[in-house]
Scaffold this motif. Structure first.
Motif, mmCIF file in Angstrom:
data_model
loop_
_atom_site.group_PDB
_atom_site.id
_atom_site.type_symbol
_atom_site.label_atom_id
_atom_site.label_comp_id
_atom_site.label_asym_id
_atom_site.label_seq_id
_atom_site.Cartn_x
_atom_site.Cartn_y
_atom_site.Cartn_z
ATOM 1 N N LEU A 207 5.604 -2.507 1.251
ATOM 2 C CA LEU A 207 4.341 -2.036 0.327
ATOM 3 C C LEU A 207 3.197 -1.932 1.510
ATOM 4 O O LEU A 207 2.319 -1.067 1.760
ATOM 5 N N VAL A 208 3.214 -2.796 2.587
ATOM 6 C CA VAL A 208 2.281 -2.920 3.640
ATOM 7 C C VAL A 208 2.541 -1.402 4.730
ATOM 8 O O VAL A 208 1.705 -0.818 4.905
ATOM 9 N N VAL A 209 3.858 -1.340 4.720
ATOM 10 C CA VAL A 209 4.257 0.002 5.627
ATOM 11 C C VAL A 209 3.878 1.163 4.815
ATOM 12 O O VAL A 209 3.184 2.105 5.576
ATOM 13 N N HIS A 210 4.070 1.119 3.535
ATOM 14 C CA HIS A 210 3.800 2.374 2.572
ATOM 15 C C HIS A 210 2.095 2.572 2.680
ATOM 16 O O HIS A 210 1.715 3.627 2.800
ATOM 17 N N ILE A 211 1.310 1.449 2.365
ATOM 18 C CA ILE A 211 0.025 1.776 2.273
ATOM 19 C C ILE A 211 -0.637 1.972 3.712
ATOM 20 O O ILE A 211 -1.445 3.022 3.516
ATOM 21 N N THR A 212 -0.265 1.284 4.693
ATOM 22 C CA THR A 212 -0.801 1.833 6.155
ATOM 23 C C THR A 212 -0.331 3.034 6.691
ATOM 24 O O THR A 212 -0.819 3.410 7.621
ATOM 25 N N GLU A 213 0.483 3.745 6.118
ATOM 26 C CA GLU A 213 1.094 5.131 6.410
ATOM 27 C C GLU A 213 -0.186 6.008 6.191
ATOM 28 O O GLU A 213 -0.473 7.018 6.847
ATOM 29 N N ALA A 214 -1.052 5.600 5.072
ATOM 30 C CA ALA A 214 -2.132 6.300 4.678
ATOM 31 C C ALA A 214 -3.513 6.080 5.114
ATOM 32 O O ALA A 214 -4.546 6.795 5.031
ATOM 33 N N MET A 215 -3.681 4.551 5.015
ATOM 34 C CA MET A 215 -5.156 4.019 5.308
ATOM 35 C C MET A 215 -5.170 2.880 6.265
ATOM 36 O O MET A 215 -4.056 2.413 6.412
ATOM 37 N N THR A 216 -6.319 2.577 6.914
ATOM 38 C CA THR A 216 -6.392 1.604 7.756
ATOM 39 C C THR A 216 -6.934 0.463 6.919
ATOM 40 O O THR A 216 -7.757 0.317 5.894
ATOM 41 N N LEU A 217 -6.127 -0.739 7.102
ATOM 42 C CA LEU A 217 -6.390 -2.045 6.285
ATOM 43 C C LEU A 217 -7.455 -2.799 7.223
ATOM 44 O O LEU A 217 -7.151 -2.840 8.583
ATOM 45 N N LEU A 218 -8.360 -3.509 6.751
ATOM 46 C CA LEU A 218 -9.190 -4.244 7.518
ATOM 47 C C LEU A 218 -9.133 -5.858 7.177
ATOM 48 O O LEU A 218 -8.618 -6.040 5.975
ATOM 49 N N PRO A 219 -9.489 -6.891 8.063
ATOM 50 C CA PRO A 219 -9.476 -8.110 7.473
ATOM 51 C C PRO A 219 -10.107 -8.479 6.215
ATOM 52 O O PRO A 219 -11.341 -8.094 6.168
ATOM 53 N N GLY A 220 -9.548 -9.164 5.406
ATOM 54 C CA GLY A 220 -9.936 -9.486 4.257
ATOM 55 C C GLY A 220 -9.703 -8.518 3.175
ATOM 56 O O GLY A 220 -9.731 -8.960 2.062
ATOM 57 N N ASP A 221 -8.975 -7.360 3.512
ATOM 58 C CA ASP A 221 -8.603 -6.563 2.358
ATOM 59 C C ASP A 221 -7.488 -7.323 1.866
ATOM 60 O O ASP A 221 -6.744 -8.141 2.210
ATOM 61 N N VAL A 222 -7.114 -6.836 0.327
ATOM 62 C CA VAL A 222 -6.133 -7.430 -0.493
ATOM 63 C C VAL A 222 -5.307 -6.434 -1.021
ATOM 64 O O VAL A 222 -5.615 -5.395 -1.353
ATOM 65 N N ILE A 223 -3.997 -6.858 -1.035
ATOM 66 C CA ILE A 223 -3.025 -5.846 -1.708
ATOM 67 C C ILE A 223 -2.365 -6.837 -2.869
ATOM 68 O O ILE A 223 -1.894 -7.959 -2.643
ATOM 69 N N LEU A 224 -2.499 -6.258 -3.935
ATOM 70 C CA LEU A 224 -1.937 -6.921 -5.131
ATOM 71 C C LEU A 224 -0.594 -6.119 -5.423
ATOM 72 O O LEU A 224 -0.345 -5.210 -5.458
ATOM 73 N N THR A 225 0.405 -7.032 -5.526
ATOM 74 C CA THR A 225 1.817 -6.526 -5.350
ATOM 75 C C THR A 225 2.696 -6.384 -6.753
ATOM 76 O O THR A 225 3.906 -6.189 -6.804
ATOM 77 N N GLY A 226 1.843 -6.388 -7.867
ATOM 78 C CA GLY A 226 2.572 -6.174 -9.092
ATOM 79 C C GLY A 226 2.705 -7.205 -9.992
ATOM 80 O O GLY A 226 2.736 -8.269 -9.482
ATOM 81 N N THR A 227 3.031 -7.309 -11.257
ATOM 82 C CA THR A 227 3.292 -8.194 -12.015
ATOM 83 C C THR A 227 4.570 -8.486 -12.783
ATOM 84 O O THR A 227 5.261 -7.160 -13.053
#
Length: 258
Positions: A207-227
């Motif tokens: 997920l981190v690889v996939h998301i950061t291919e498109a956008m910059t993540l900043l300190p404190g940003d949150v990824i919700l991983t599904g339920t």
């Protein structure tokens, strides 16, 4: 280390949570912010004397849909070929103990217990082997969803982005292996969801690889991983709790909006 954000006497601070049990927890106030090098002040306050706030104030919350096969199936969906990402705005974020306000445009509110990843440094195009270096820690999340609006509108912005729809907390656990943890949700003490993070279709690294291919993540940003499976209705007056092994319990009550 468990890092909480809290208010006391009108002041907001971060603190390291120490001790065990509801009556034995204290906060050692942190000098500075926890994303950089910090020191513990040695000034300690009982957790019972403070108000817990959302453990972070993210610039953005990036959420992943249909990342547990059984949950996708229970709503009549297939697991997508690539991760389905959507945003929850900062105005949706609340902390443990805060109220979830039932939105006026919905008659079918659902809970979704999730493991949340908290980013610790600015990052973009993160290689898989470096993912752990950009993660600050993990917390509990509830991706509260207006299910009828989600079905009716097709887009998920209102259904998952309304005010108070993203409870986070109670704190961030920085020393944790997230890959095989029990995750559960209860409503008024009755178990609704029970799963393990090892059942994710795509791992945190993916997920981190996939998301950061498109956008910059900043300190404190949150990824919700599904339920996991077992999502279900919430009503005004319900108390919903999300518990994740090794982190703690996030608890919120549902109230009528307005």
């Amino acid at each position: 280390m468990r890092i909480a954000r809290f208010s006391i006497d009108g002041n907001v601070a971060f603190g390291a949570v120490e001790g065990e049990g509801p009556d034995g927890l204290v906060l050692d106030i942190i000098k500075g912010i926890p994303y950089a090098e910090f020191e513990l002040s040695g000034t300690k306050v009982p957790l019972s004397k403070v108000r817990l706030l959302p453990p972070v104030l993210p610039n953005k919350v990036v959420a992943i849909g249909r990342n547990y096969a059984e949950h996708a199936a229970e709503l009549g969906n297939e697991v997508p070929d690539v991760p389905v990402a959507f945003f929850k705005p900062t105005t949706s974020v609340i902390g443990s103990g805060d109220a979830i306000e039932y939105p006026s445009f919905s008659n079918e509110l659902h809970h979704e217990a999730e493991l949340a990843v908290v980013i610790g440094r600015m990052c973009r195009e993160v290689p898989r082997e470096r993912v752990k270096d950009v993660i600050f820690g993990y917390t509990c999340a509830n991706d509260v969803t207006a299910r009828d609006a989600q079905k009716r509108e097709k887009q998920w912005a209102r259904a998952k982005g309304f005010d108070t729809s993203c409870p986070l907390g109670p704190w961030v656990e920085t020393d944790l292996d997230p890959h095989d943890l029990t995750i559960q949700a209860t409503v008024n003490g009755e178990q609704r969801q029970l799963g393990r993070t090892s059942d994710m279709v795509r791992s945190i690294e993916d997920l981190v690889v996939h998301i950061t291919e498109a956008m910059t993540l900043l300190p404190g940003d949150v990824i919700l991983t599904g339920t996991p499976a077992g999502v279900g209705p919430l009503h005004v007056g319900d108390e919903v709790a999300v518990t994740i092994e090794g982190i703690g319990t996030l608890t919120n009550k549902v109230i009528k909006r307005g």
